[in-house]
Design a protein around this motif. Structure first.
Motif, short mmCIF file in Angstrom:
data_model
loop_
_atom_site.label_atom_id
_atom_site.label_comp_id
_atom_site.label_asym_id
_atom_site.label_seq_id
_atom_site.Cartn_x
_atom_site.Cartn_y
_atom_site.Cartn_z
N PHE A 104 2.33 9.02 -4.28
CA PHE A 104 2.08 7.71 -4.89
C PHE A 104 3.00 6.68 -4.23
CE2 PHE A 104 0.75 10.69 -8.15
CZ PHE A 104 -0.41 10.11 -8.64
N VAL A 105 2.41 5.58 -3.80
CA VAL A 105 3.19 4.48 -3.21
C VAL A 105 3.10 3.30 -4.17
CG1 VAL A 105 3.50 2.99 -1.20
CG2 VAL A 105 2.58 5.31 -0.90
N GLY A 106 4.22 2.92 -4.75
CA GLY A 106 4.23 1.95 -5.83
C GLY A 106 4.03 0.51 -5.40
N PRO A 107 3.77 -0.38 -6.38
CA PRO A 107 3.53 -1.80 -6.11
C PRO A 107 4.70 -2.47 -5.41
CG PRO A 107 2.92 -1.25 -8.36
CD PRO A 107 3.62 -0.05 -7.81
N ASP A 108 5.93 -2.01 -5.68
CA ASP A 108 7.09 -2.61 -5.02
C ASP A 108 7.05 -2.40 -3.51
OD1 ASP A 108 7.37 0.13 -5.57
OD2 ASP A 108 9.56 0.04 -5.50
N ILE A 109 6.59 -1.22 -3.10
CA ILE A 109 6.46 -0.93 -1.66
C ILE A 109 5.31 -1.72 -1.06
CG2 ILE A 109 6.20 0.87 0.09
CD1 ILE A 109 8.77 1.08 -1.56
N VAL A 110 4.21 -1.83 -1.82
CA VAL A 110 3.05 -2.62 -1.36
C VAL A 110 3.47 -4.06 -1.14
CG1 VAL A 110 0.78 -3.51 -2.01
CG2 VAL A 110 1.36 -1.12 -2.47
N ASP A 111 4.22 -4.63 -2.09
CA ASP A 111 4.67 -6.02 -1.96
C ASP A 111 5.65 -6.19 -0.81
OD1 ASP A 111 3.13 -6.87 -4.08
OD2 ASP A 111 4.75 -6.73 -5.55
N ARG A 112 6.48 -5.19 -0.59
CA ARG A 112 7.50 -5.29 0.46
C ARG A 112 6.91 -5.11 1.86
NH1 ARG A 112 11.42 -0.35 0.81
NH2 ARG A 112 9.73 0.37 2.18
N ASP A 113 6.01 -4.13 2.01
CA ASP A 113 5.55 -3.73 3.35
C ASP A 113 4.15 -4.22 3.70
OD1 ASP A 113 7.93 -2.39 3.45
OD2 ASP A 113 7.06 -0.38 3.21
N ASN A 114 3.38 -4.70 2.76
CA ASN A 114 1.96 -5.04 2.77
C ASN A 114 1.14 -3.77 2.59
OD1 ASN A 114 0.81 -4.01 5.32
ND2 ASN A 114 1.83 -5.71 6.37
N ILE A 115 -0.10 -3.93 2.17
CA ILE A 115 -0.91 -2.79 1.73
C ILE A 115 -1.20 -1.83 2.88
CG2 ILE A 115 -3.07 -4.06 2.00
CD1 ILE A 115 -2.24 -1.32 -0.62
N LEU A 116 -1.44 -2.34 4.08
CA LEU A 116 -1.73 -1.44 5.20
C LEU A 116 -0.53 -0.57 5.53
CD1 LEU A 116 -3.50 -0.41 7.51
CD2 LEU A 116 -2.69 -2.34 8.89
N ASN A 117 0.63 -1.19 5.69
CA ASN A 117 1.82 -0.42 6.04
C ASN A 117 2.22 0.54 4.93
OD1 ASN A 117 2.11 -1.59 8.59
ND2 ASN A 117 3.31 -3.29 7.79
N THR A 167 0.16 1.99 2.85
CA THR A 167 -0.79 3.11 2.91
C THR A 167 -0.47 4.05 4.06
OG1 THR A 167 -2.53 1.70 1.97
CG2 THR A 167 -3.23 3.70 3.09
N MET A 168 -0.19 3.49 5.23
CA MET A 168 0.14 4.32 6.38
C MET A 168 1.42 5.13 6.14
SD MET A 168 -2.17 4.03 8.79
CE MET A 168 -3.58 3.71 7.75
N GLY A 169 2.40 4.50 5.50
CA GLY A 169 3.63 5.21 5.17
C GLY A 169 3.37 6.35 4.20
N GLY A 170 2.50 6.11 3.23
CA GLY A 170 2.13 7.16 2.29
C GLY A 170 1.43 8.32 2.97
N MET A 171 0.57 8.00 3.93
CA MET A 171 -0.13 9.05 4.68
C MET A 171 0.87 9.91 5.45
SD MET A 171 -3.59 7.18 6.08
CE MET A 171 -5.01 6.99 4.98
N ARG A 172 1.83 9.26 6.06
CA ARG A 172 2.85 10.01 6.81
C ARG A 172 3.65 10.92 5.87
NH1 ARG A 172 4.88 5.98 9.04
NH2 ARG A 172 6.68 5.67 7.70
N GLN A 173 4.03 10.40 4.71
CA GLN A 173 4.75 11.21 3.72
C GLN A 173 3.92 12.41 3.27
OE1 GLN A 173 6.63 9.17 0.31
NE2 GLN A 173 6.31 7.27 1.44
N ALA A 174 2.63 12.19 3.04
CA ALA A 174 1.77 13.27 2.57
C ALA A 174 1.67 14.39 3.60
CB ALA A 174 0.38 12.73 2.24
N VAL A 175 1.48 14.01 4.87
CA VAL A 175 1.38 15.01 5.93
C VAL A 175 2.69 15.76 6.08
CG1 VAL A 175 1.07 15.34 8.42
CG2 VAL A 175 -0.43 13.77 7.17
N GLU A 176 3.80 15.02 6.07
CA GLU A 176 5.09 15.65 6.24
C GLU A 176 5.47 16.52 5.04
OE1 GLU A 176 7.64 12.32 6.94
OE2 GLU A 176 7.11 12.15 9.06
N GLY A 177 4.83 16.29 3.90
CA GLY A 177 5.13 17.07 2.71
C GLY A 177 4.32 18.35 2.58
#
Length: 214
Positions: A87-100, A102-112
């Motif tokens: 889960f990537v929270g609204p604070d991260i969405v606001d900080r990084d923008n929705i695309l970044n 989402t991409m960060g979440g994808m990387r975390q999921a794969v690495e996990g």
């Protein structure tokens, strides 16, 4: 018109995966849910299916009923060789923008994942930066690959469950009804009750909507 069985529905998706597996061996599918809503997290899932124990009925989560998604979710969790939900929270969405975000979440999921795949198939037209293994984008991947379809179901069901729990805490926003998307009703409720920490402020500002004094 003949009704297709679950096995017939998912057969082309599993055939696609078999071709990928023949080239690369173990691989993961990755997808997200919740890029568009005004509030709540983006949910990302990575999944490595077991070709010897298929989950029939997998398809793009948007093409499945809620009841069907729930049933498939339980089967995928039980049968998958490995999966990870992030889960990537609204604070991260606001900080990084929705695309970044989402991409960060994808990387975390794969690495996990408990298993390191030889390849990652990502739904859409781009792949996350910084992955330590090869990756390929697959446009409409959730309707093409069983592994991506499984990830889409894990992400969608997980996010919907999260929003239902949030609805219990904040019933005035009727989150169970619209799941956080920008419906007319949702905007009216925001105007009435203001925003909470789970809202994506960048989304409200971008759409020219910011309830004054709330």
């Amino acid at each position: 018109m003949k009704h297709r069985t679950d096995e017939e529905i998912s057969a082309p998706l599993y055939a696609y995966d078999a071709d990928i597996r023949a080239q690369y061996g173990c691989f993961a599918g990755v997808d997200e849910a919740g890029r568009g809503p005004l509030c709540g997290p983006v949910c990302v899932a990575a999944c490595i299916l077991d070709p010897e124990d298929p989950v029939y009925g997998i398809n793009d989560s948007k093409k499945l009923s809620e009841k069907k998604r729930e049933a498939l979710f339980d089967q995928i969790v039980e049968k998958a060789l490995a999966y990870k939900i992030v889960f990537v929270g609204p604070d991260i969405v606001d900080r990084d923008n929705i695309l970044n975000a989402t991409m960060g979440g994808m990387r975390q999921a794969v690495e996990g994942l408990d298993i390191v795949p030889n390849l990652v198939l990502v739904d859409g037209n781009r792949i996350p930066d910084g992955l330590t293994m090869p990756a390929q984008p697959v446009v409409k991947g959730d309707a093409t690959s069983a592994s991506i379809g499984a990830a889409s179901i894990l992400a969608k069901v997980s996010r919907d469950r999260y929003m239902l729990e949030l609805d219990k805490q904040y019933p005035q926003y009727q989150l169970a009804k619209h799941k956080g998307y920008g419906t007319k009703l949702h905007y009216e409720l925001i105007a009435q009750y203001g925003i909470q920490p789970f809202y994506r402020r960048s989304f409200l500002k971008k759409q020219g909507y910011w309830p004054e004094g709330k």
